[in-house]
Design an enzyme around this catalytic site. Structure first.
Site, mmCIF file in Angstrom:
data_model
loop_
_atom_site.group_PDB
_atom_site.id
_atom_site.type_symbol
_atom_site.label_atom_id
_atom_site.label_comp_id
_atom_site.label_asym_id
_atom_site.label_seq_id
_atom_site.Cartn_x
_atom_site.Cartn_y
_atom_site.Cartn_z
ATOM 1 N N SER A 176 9.858 81.282 26.509
ATOM 2 C CA SER A 176 10.400 81.031 25.166
ATOM 3 C C SER A 176 9.271 81.077 24.149
ATOM 4 O O SER A 176 8.117 80.734 24.453
ATOM 5 C CB SER A 176 11.067 79.656 25.110
ATOM 6 N N TYR A 189 12.598 70.667 26.476
ATOM 7 C CA TYR A 189 12.795 72.097 26.737
ATOM 8 C C TYR A 189 11.489 72.867 26.552
ATOM 9 O O TYR A 189 11.091 73.682 27.397
ATOM 10 C CB TYR A 189 13.865 72.640 25.786
#
Length: 284
Positions: A176, A189
């Site tokens: 990410s 996350y």
């Protein structure tokens, strides 16, 4: 791709349902032409029912690969992905379960071998995310849950798959943009995605002599079920507007990178990350 933002919407349960999104994400472009780059290869794709995982499965199928798609509870989305893969003339095995559990990850690999007799590509893609105002808001059990899904599953599946991978086979991690720039509300996350990056680099070094390549794709904001399932209406409506291209990406814009990393086209590449983030320039 359109610059128009998505309308406000919210789903109560993660990882979310693609068929309930408006508009539904684009999983492949009509003009994408396969070239047998993955002919007769077999791939495991976690989170393969929707979003980036669905797009990868369909692109892999158009390139000649069979897929095992793994999902948690989204039966409708999973069956639609199976239909899409089979419409490309390839086989698709659907497995339902929790990739945060090591025994299930071992079962995934064994059932893949039982069905197809081999394994060539592992795509560790399943993830969950939650929006927090402060780190003190994160319950201990949710912190563990996020790491089990987003990072520990990569260890479990790689350990189970590795004895069946050979020279020329590949492992692809979904990372990410947040692993590189941080995120003030996607705290746990983002921490897991930093772990994914470190794991990818370590595995690439560890497996170099065996000819097994390990790389990652680091998406920016992408229109997937995780977004309405983890954000409120206001954040969903503006999602993607913060990047230079002023819009969220589509899964169809991510999946060709996975094809590249899974194919011989990337034979001189390991331990690297492809950044598909709408034009954000990172110091990596």
């Amino acid at each position: 791709m359109s610059d128009q933002q998505q309308p406000p919407q919210h789903q109560e349960k993660q990882p979310g349902d693609e068929h309930a999104m408006r508009p539904e994400p684009e999983y492949i472009r009509d003009n994408y032409c396969g070239a047998d780059k993955l002919l007769n290869r077999v791939a495991i794709i976690t989170g393969g029912d929707s979003g980036i995982g669905r797009a990868v499965a369909v692109h892999f199928a158009r390139e000649g690969a069979d897929s095992v798609i793994v999902h948690l509870e989204e039966d409708t989305d999973a069956e639609e992905t199976r239909r899409l893969v089979e419409a490309e003339g390839r086989r698709c095995l659907v497995l339902k379960g929790d990739v945060g559990q090591p025994e299930f990850c071992r079962q995934i690999v064994q059932k893949t071998l039982d069905a197809f007799g081999k394994l060539n590509i592992l795509v560790n893609n399943a993830a969950e995310q939650y929006d927090w105002d402060d780190i003190t808001d994160i319950p201990d059990d949710q912190l563990l849950r996020t790491f089990q899904t987003n990072l520990f599953s990569h260890f479990y599946l790689t350990k189970a798959a590795l004895p069946h991978l050979a020279k020329g086979d590949t492992i692809i991690e979904t990372s990410s943009i947040n692993a590189f720039k941080g995120n003030d509300t996607l705290i746990d996350y983002t921490a897991t995605k930093g772990g994914v990056q470190a794991l990818m680099r370590s595995l690439a070094m560890s497996l170099m002599d065996r000819g097994i390549r390990v790389n990652a794709v680091a998406p920016g904001p992408v229109w997937t079920p995780l977004i309405p399932a983890s954000m409120d209406d206001e954040k969903v409506a503006s999602f993607g507007g913060q990047v230079p291209m002023k819009r969220a990406g589509q899964p169809s814009e991510m999946a060709p990178a996975y094809v590249y990393l899974a194919s011989e086209d990337s034979s001189y590449m390991s331990g690297q990350t492809i950044h598909l983030n709408g034009g954000v320039i990172l110091n990596t």
